[in-house]
Design an enzyme around this catalytic site. Sequence first.
Site, PDB file in Angstrom:
ATOM      1  N   CYS A   1      54.684   3.805  40.686  1.00  0.00           N
ATOM      2  CA  CYS A   1      55.744   3.454  39.228  1.00  0.00           C
ATOM      3  C   CYS A   1      56.372   2.301  39.692  1.00  0.00           C
ATOM      4  O   CYS A   1      56.728   1.854  40.698  1.00  0.00           O
ATOM      5  CB  CYS A   1      56.182   4.150  38.779  1.00  0.00           C
TER       6      CYS A   1
ATOM      7  N   CYS B   1      66.243   4.011  39.930  1.00  0.00           N
ATOM      8  CA  CYS B   1      65.140   2.792  38.804  1.00  0.00           C
ATOM      9  C   CYS B   1      66.292   2.613  37.962  1.00  0.00           C
ATOM     10  O   CYS B   1      67.051   3.556  36.884  1.00  0.00           O
ATOM     11  CB  CYS B   1      64.704   4.080  38.759  1.00  0.00           C
TER      12      CYS B   1
ATOM     13  N   GLU C   1      67.842  13.539  41.401  1.00  0.00           N
ATOM     14  CA  GLU C   1      67.947  12.743  40.256  1.00  0.00           C
ATOM     15  C   GLU C   1      69.247  13.493  39.455  1.00  0.00           C
ATOM     16  O   GLU C   1      70.171  12.737  38.975  1.00  0.00           O
ATOM     17  CB  GLU C   1      66.605  12.647  39.291  1.00  0.00           C
TER      18      GLU C   1
ATOM     19  N   SER D   1      58.282  15.835  45.540  1.00  0.00           N
ATOM     20  CA  SER D   1      58.411  15.120  44.217  1.00  0.00           C
ATOM     21  C   SER D   1      58.022  16.148  43.421  1.00  0.00           C
ATOM     22  O   SER D   1      56.947  16.331  42.743  1.00  0.00           O
ATOM     23  CB  SER D   1      56.997  13.877  44.919  1.00  0.00           C
TER      24      SER D   1
ATOM     25  N   ASN E   1      57.402  14.634  39.823  1.00  0.00           N
ATOM     26  CA  ASN E   1      56.441  14.302  39.356  1.00  0.00           C
ATOM     27  C   ASN E   1      54.915  14.152  39.474  1.00  0.00           C
ATOM     28  O   ASN E   1      53.853  14.835  38.162  1.00  0.00           O
ATOM     29  CB  ASN E   1      56.676  12.884  38.975  1.00  0.00           C
TER      30      ASN E   1
ATOM     31  N   SER F   1      55.227   8.403  43.269  1.00  0.00           N
ATOM     32  CA  SER F   1      55.867   8.190  44.578  1.00  0.00           C
ATOM     33  C   SER F   1      55.082   7.610  46.329  1.00  0.00           C
ATOM     34  O   SER F   1      55.335   7.740  47.011  1.00  0.00           O
ATOM     35  CB  SER F   1      56.946   9.025  44.848  1.00  0.00           C
TER      36      SER F   1
HETATM   37  S1  SF4 Z   1      59.064   8.246  37.608  1.00  0.00           S
HETATM   38 FE1  SF4 Z   1      61.254   7.395  38.596  1.00  0.00          FE
HETATM   39  S2  SF4 Z   1      61.150   5.817  39.875  1.00  0.00           S
HETATM   40 FE2  SF4 Z   1      59.359   5.839  38.519  1.00  0.00          FE
HETATM   41  S3  SF4 Z   1      59.819   4.359  36.220  1.00  0.00           S
HETATM   42 FE3  SF4 Z   1      59.432   6.904  35.988  1.00  0.00          FE
HETATM   43  S4  SF4 Z   1      62.232   7.206  36.362  1.00  0.00           S
HETATM   44 FE4  SF4 Z   1      61.979   5.065  37.442  1.00  0.00          FE
END
Ligand code: SF4
Length: 507
Positions: free
Chosen positions: A212, A296, A326, A422, A424, A466
Site C-alpha cells: 500500500c 503512515c 499501531e 501482519s 492486515n 506489507s
Molecule cells: S495498511 Fe497501514 S500503512 Fe498501509 S495505507 Fe493502510 S494504514 Fe497506511
Amino acid sequence: MSHVTGTGGLVVCSPLRLEARAVRRGLGERGEVRRTGYGPARAAAAADQLREDAFGNLAVGGVGGGVSADLRPGDLVVSTEVSRLGSAVSVSCPSAPLLVGELRRAGLRATAGKLVTVDHLLRRGQAQRLAAQGALAADMESAMLLEGAAGRPAVALRAISDTPGRPLLSPWAVPGGVAALRSLRLAGPALGRWAAACAPRRVLLAGPRSFCAGVERAIEIVERVLDRHGPPVYVRKQIVHNKVVVTDLERRGAIFVDELDQVPEGAVVVFSAHGVSPEVRRAAKERGLDAIDATCPLVSKVHAEARRFAAEGYQVALIGHAGHEEVEGTLGEAPQAMTLVETAADVATLKPRDPGRVAYLMQTTLSADEASGIAGTLLERFPDARGPGSDDICYATTNRQLAIRAIAADSDVVLVAGSANSSNSRRLVETAQRAGTPAYLIDGAEDIELGWLAGASVVGLTAGASAPPAVIGQIVGALSGLGPVEVSERVVATESIRFGLPKELKR
Ligand code: SF4
C-alpha cells in the site's frame, strides 16, 4: 516395487542400488523407483527410455557431493536448476522451494540450489570453483535424467555424502554415505506429497494486493536515510510487518531495535509505519536522536482524532488488537481518555464518566465486517457515540479484503503472502475462511504445505499490504513447477494513492 508408470504417477530415478533401496523404503507405494545406473552414459540411456514412457512426474533421488562449504553430510539439496559442467544449457526445477519447505517441516536439513552434473569424480580444487559459480552440489546423472521428463514436472534431490571438508576418499566416507542414505529414505514421504500436488491448475490473483502507499513510503524512507547517512540506520520496531522486507533492509544496513535505549545517542532512528506514542517521541528527543517519522499518514490521522476527541472531553473506545504497535501508539496519544475494545463483549465493560460523551476509533487494518459489528454494539449501548470523520480502516485494507472476497468463493484454496505479525494479512486469511475456503498465511513459497495443493485446481492468491509484489511472482513460479499454470486476475479497485516523504528527506 509398485508400477505406476502409465498411470500418471511418480517415477524416481536412482542411479545406484543402495540409493534406489533407500528411496524405495521411504517412498513406499507412492511411486515407482527405477535404478538407472552410474554415470552420464547410463543416465542418458535411461532418459531416452523415460521420454517414451507414460508417467506423471519425475524425480531424481540419489547421493551427491557437496561443493558448498555450508553443507554437511546428510543435508539434502533440491535442484532449482541442473546443468552439465561446461554447458550453458540447464534444466530448471521451479518447484524446488515447495519441496524444500516440505522436507524442512519433516525435520530434515534441506536447501534449494544449483546442481552441476559432471563426467567424473571432482578433482582437487574443482568443488571450490563450482561453489564460486553458485553451485551447491555435484553429481554424475541428474542433468541427463531430468531431460527424460520432457516437460513433465521434475526435480532432483541429492543427499550429501561428502563435502570439500569431508572428502570421499577419507575416513568420513562411510559415515557420510550412511547419513546421506538415511536422509534419502526420510525424504521419501515428502517426495510422495510433491508428486501428489503435481497437476495443471489455475491461479486466481486478487487485485489490489501487496504494498500500500503507507508501506511503500516507509520503505522508501529507510532507503533514503541509508543513502543519505550510510549504514547503520536504526529503525524502532519492524518498519513494516514483513520478514522479507525486514531481511532485505537489514542486509542493506538497517538495524531494527525494540526500544530506543538500544540506539546509540545522537544516531538517526526511523519510527515505523505503525506509528509511535508521544512518549516515544519525547524519549528520542531526550536521547538526542535524529528521529525520522515513517508513520503512515492514515495512522497519523487516527492519532489526530484521538487527540481531538480527548481534548473535547470524550471517552474514546479504540477498536483494535491488544499488543499491536499501531494500537499502542494510538492509545499513547491520550492514555487517560482511551480504552481498548477488542470484541463486542468488551463494549459491556466500558465505564465512561459521561455516557453522552463517548467516541470510537479503529485500528487501520481490522476486518471491516468485524469492526463494524463492534461499532454497532457500541452504538446500541451509547446511541450518541461519535465515530471517526472518515473510515479509520484504511483504503488498502478495505480494497484487499474486497478483492479476496471476490476470489475466495471460486478458489479451492487461498494463499495469502504476508508475515504472521501482519494484522492486515491475517485479516485477509480470515476473510477467505469466512467465505468457506481454506486459506493460509505464508511468507513465501517454502511455507506452502504440499498437502494444501493436492486436489486444488484453482489457487486464489493475494498479498497483504506489507508483502512485496515479487513474492507473488515467486509463488506463481514455484506452482508452475508442479504443472502448467494459467494465471488470471480479478481486480475490484485500482489504487493511485501516494504519500509524500517527511520534510527532512525532501531537503
Ligand atoms: S495498511 Fe497501514 S500503512 Fe498501509 S495505507 Fe493502510 S494504514 Fe497506511
